[in-house]
Design a protein around this motif. Structure first.
Motif, PDB file in Angstrom:
ATOM      1  N   ILE A 164     -20.960  22.574 -31.911  1.00 15.26           N
ATOM      2  CA  ILE A 164     -21.044  21.715 -33.132  1.00 15.26           C
ATOM      3  C   ILE A 164     -19.388  21.835 -34.107  1.00 15.26           C
ATOM      4  O   ILE A 164     -19.269  21.032 -34.586  1.00 15.26           O
ATOM      5  N   ALA A 165     -18.516  22.676 -33.518  1.00 15.37           N
ATOM      6  CA  ALA A 165     -17.213  22.164 -34.106  1.00 15.37           C
ATOM      7  C   ALA A 165     -16.789  21.357 -33.728  1.00 15.37           C
ATOM      8  O   ALA A 165     -16.084  20.296 -34.491  1.00 15.37           O
ATOM      9  N   LEU A 166     -17.130  20.752 -32.053  1.00 20.42           N
ATOM     10  CA  LEU A 166     -16.617  19.267 -32.341  1.00 20.42           C
ATOM     11  C   LEU A 166     -17.279  18.000 -32.655  1.00 20.42           C
ATOM     12  O   LEU A 166     -16.380  17.470 -32.997  1.00 20.42           O
ATOM     13  N   ARG A 167     -18.067  18.567 -33.014  1.00 24.02           N
ATOM     14  CA  ARG A 167     -19.702  17.043 -33.066  1.00 24.02           C
ATOM     15  C   ARG A 167     -18.384  17.047 -35.222  1.00 24.02           C
ATOM     16  O   ARG A 167     -18.524  16.229 -35.159  1.00 24.02           O
ATOM     17  N   PHE A 168     -18.071  18.304 -35.557  1.00 23.77           N
ATOM     18  CA  PHE A 168     -18.148  18.238 -36.891  1.00 23.77           C
ATOM     19  C   PHE A 168     -16.223  17.689 -37.419  1.00 23.77           C
ATOM     20  O   PHE A 168     -15.647  17.515 -38.398  1.00 23.77           O
ATOM     21  N   ILE A 169     -15.295  18.496 -35.941  1.00 23.94           N
ATOM     22  CA  ILE A 169     -13.880  17.916 -36.584  1.00 23.94           C
ATOM     23  C   ILE A 169     -13.783  16.127 -37.312  1.00 23.94           C
ATOM     24  O   ILE A 169     -13.312  16.094 -38.743  1.00 23.94           O
ATOM     25  N   PRO A 170     -14.446  15.334 -36.731  1.00 24.32           N
ATOM     26  CA  PRO A 170     -14.241  13.700 -37.636  1.00 24.32           C
ATOM     27  C   PRO A 170     -15.153  14.315 -38.742  1.00 24.32           C
ATOM     28  O   PRO A 170     -13.619  13.931 -39.789  1.00 24.32           O
ATOM     29  N   THR A 171     -16.211  14.755 -38.869  1.00 23.75           N
ATOM     30  CA  THR A 171     -16.693  14.104 -40.165  1.00 23.75           C
ATOM     31  C   THR A 171     -15.268  15.233 -40.725  1.00 23.75           C
ATOM     32  O   THR A 171     -15.427  14.843 -42.041  1.00 23.75           O
ATOM     33  N   LEU A 172     -14.682  16.461 -40.746  1.00 24.55           N
ATOM     34  CA  LEU A 172     -14.215  16.977 -41.462  1.00 24.55           C
ATOM     35  C   LEU A 172     -12.757  16.949 -42.170  1.00 24.55           C
ATOM     36  O   LEU A 172     -12.338  16.485 -42.591  1.00 24.55           O
ATOM     37  N   PRO A 208     -11.564  22.954 -51.759  1.00 24.62           N
ATOM     38  CA  PRO A 208     -12.376  22.106 -51.543  1.00 24.62           C
ATOM     39  C   PRO A 208     -12.996  21.748 -50.231  1.00 24.62           C
ATOM     40  O   PRO A 208     -14.112  22.001 -49.530  1.00 24.62           O
ATOM     41  N   LEU A 209     -12.259  22.505 -48.866  1.00 19.86           N
ATOM     42  CA  LEU A 209     -12.701  21.576 -47.366  1.00 19.86           C
ATOM     43  C   LEU A 209     -13.136  23.185 -47.123  1.00 19.86           C
ATOM     44  O   LEU A 209     -14.802  22.629 -46.749  1.00 19.86           O
TER      45      LEU A 209
END
Lengths: 275, 297
Positions: A164-172, A208-209
């Motif tokens: 999940i961390a890998l999946r959300f890196i680009p999103t964040l 905010p992040l």
């Protein structure tokens, strides 16, 4: 359309090493590391260096990237070299100045140990970081560590967290960019001022992040529950990793390399390294 | 036929702060969703429709009243774990933000996530995933990274995930709200097909009137209550009531309503722009003919 973001240091490629089963690759790196530590004689080091060069050429990774991987460890390399050169006692004194004494053995030892550290870096980067995606690594680790589940180690949970961390890196990353733009539009200044001022300027980005990351986490948890996620119990995988003969052939090659190193140590000892 | 979702007098309040006290979000909501139907729930922000969605996906539980999902009573938080799990197996949700419901980095692995949770054999998962991806027209994207997809494509992936789980009912909680018009059309086409062809019960929570007009039945929520209920024709046939609740009607209905006020006889319930245009043209011709007769007389 954005190009594919690759995380970590993965270098796209289609070599034999790229296509090996990631589980076998992890095992191979472990064995290769042990083999590197077994090497004592210069002849063994020559063999290993030759093998490492062949592996790098096989993967078609630009050598400059391999050198780049050594950069963060430069300090350790230099430090070990210095310690060995100055503090290794021996029989052949080369240079003496007050309390500083440099022996031939010290220099040889320093060279071989530096070579050993470099080989270690090449081994891990060629087999793991440069040729295996983080996702494949996570999957492979989960399956390799599966037996630990019996000891109640939450292997599945850790691997899910990593995925999940890998999946959300680009999103964040996207989100951060948006927040920076939004704050810049409100007059925030991130580029001038002292280090402390710039550090302080990051606060309106980070808060905010964080809030948004928590909201996302909450929504994702709901979505996962709605898709019947209840943890690792009773879960199956669509793509389970399969190792093929070529994976084990490669593994045997590394074992053979180890045998070669042991034999060379024994029968062709030359400028043996201590430690 | 047994309803797949049945609500009886549901109430729910958010804690709120000290001054206002608890905020009542649902106030005696009762309805039934028959199996195989296509129902839209309309309402403006704060009407209670999202709260209702949270009860239906079992994130929150009602303060009072009773709720059945897929034949199991899920009224209280202490409902049996296996009842909740079984209900989730039959009733899926597709949420608003496509980014926050995709778990995996690779498209096909995300579609497989739900089936993997069910513990199906790998070959069966593979078959279902391929089928589901074909159903939503995303086969060529199977090995792509989810991150690079457009919003509409991400929602299609999410829908494929529920199709692969072979659910009887799918709830769409404002699933098109964050999409551009193209993405919205793609997703709506799939939702309609899912209902008409596969016979999956669809519950569409939305504030787009045109989307609601596609449904068999509309529930309009206002102030935590069901305010209007009926077929799209019945609901949008009463534009004054909709406007009074701060809601819109489809543009075609609004146009027809204004034309009726101007003494042109155009029906309110033609939601398709082409048929509405034809009705207007016919009405104008008729009016002209009528006017001609008057003048001759």
């Amino acid at each position: 359309m954005r190009s594919d973001i690759t995380f970590g240091q993965y270098v796209e490629g289609d070599s034999l090493i790229h296509r090996l089963d990631p589980r076998v690759k992890i095992l191979i790196s472990l064995v290769f590391i042990v083999v590197i530590f077994l090497a004592r004689s210069l002849t063994a080091f020559v063999l290993l260096t030759a093998a490492a060069v062949v592996f790098v050429l096989m993967t078609k990774i630009p050598p400059r990237l391999i050198l780049k991987a050594m950069k963060p460890l430069m300090f350790i390399i230099v430090f070990t070299a210095v310690i060995n050169i100055f503090f290794m006692p021996g029989d052949h004194l080369i240079f003496e100045f007050h309390f500083i004494r440099i022996y031939r053995e010290g220099i040889v030892n320093a060279c071989l140990i530096v070579l050993r550290i470099m080989l270690l870096i090449v081994a891990t980067s060629v087999f793991l970081t440069y040729t295996t995606t983080p996702l494949a690594l996570t999957d492979a680790l989960e399956q390799l560590l599966n037996p630990l589940k019996k000891l109640r180690v939450p292997v599945h949970e850790f691997s899910m967290m990593m995925t999940i961390a890998l999946r959300f890196i680009p999103t964040l990353i996207d989100e951060t960019r948006k927040i920076i733009n939004a704050q810049t539009a409100r007059g925030a200044d991130f580029t001038t001022g002292s280090l402390i001022q710039r550090g302080r300027a990051l606060i309106p980005i980070l808060i905010p992040l964080f809030i948004s990351a928590f909201r996302r986490a909450d929504e994702l948890a709901t979505a996962m529950e709605c898709r019947c996620y209840t943890g690792g119990e009773g879960r199956t995988r669509m793509n389970s990793l399969k190792s093929e003969p070529k994976d084990w052939a490669f593994f045997c090659l590394i074992l053979a390399l180890g045998a070669g190193v042991v034999l060379l140590n024994r029968f062709f000892p030359l400028l043996n390294v201590t430690i | 036929m047994n309803p797949i979702i049945k609500a009886e007098n549901l109430t729910f309040s958010y804690p709120g702060d000290e001054e206002t006290g608890p905020v009542r979000a649902l106030d005696g909501v009762s309805f039934e969703i028959p199996e195989g139907s296509f129902t839209a729930i309309l309402g403006h922000n704060g009407s209670g429709k999202s709260t209702l969605a949270k009860l239906l996906c079992m994130v929150n539980f009602p303060d009072s009243g009773r709720l059945w999902v897929a034949g199991r009573e899920i009224t209280a938080e202490d409902a049996a774990e296996e009842d909740i799990l079984a209900a989730r197996r039959d009733v899926g949700m597709v949420f608003q933000n496509p980014d926050n419901q995709i778990v995996a980095t690779i498209v096909e692995e995300d579609v497989a996530f739900g089936c993997e949770n069910l513990g199906l054999p790998p070959a069966e998962i593979r078959r279902r995933v391929d089928e589901a991806l074909a159903d939503v027209g995303m086969t060529e994207f199977a090995r792509r990274q989810t991150y690079n997809l457009s919003g509409g494509q991400k929602q299609r992936v999410a829908i494929a995930g529920t199709i692969a789980m072979d659910r009887r009912c799918v709830i769409f909680d404002e699933s098109t709200a964050m999409l551009d018009p193209v993405g919205r059309r793609e997703v709506m086409e799939i939702i309609e097909r899912l209902n008409r062809k596969e016979g999956v019960t669809v519950l569409l929570i939305t504030h787009h009137m045109n989307e609601a007009a596609l449904a068999d039945r509309i529930l309009v929520m206002n102030g935590g209550k069901i305010y209007l209920e009926g077929t799209p024709e019945e609901v949008f046939g009463r534009p004054e009531a909709m406007w009074a609740a701060g809601l819109d009607v489809p543009q075609t209905t609004e146009l027809a309503y204004k034309l009726q006020k101007a003494c042109l006889d155009v029906p309110l319930t033609l939601f398709d722009p082409a048929s509405c245009a034809k009705a207007v043209a016919d009405a104008v011709t008729r009016a002209k003919a009528g006017a001609g007769k008057e003048a001759r007389r």
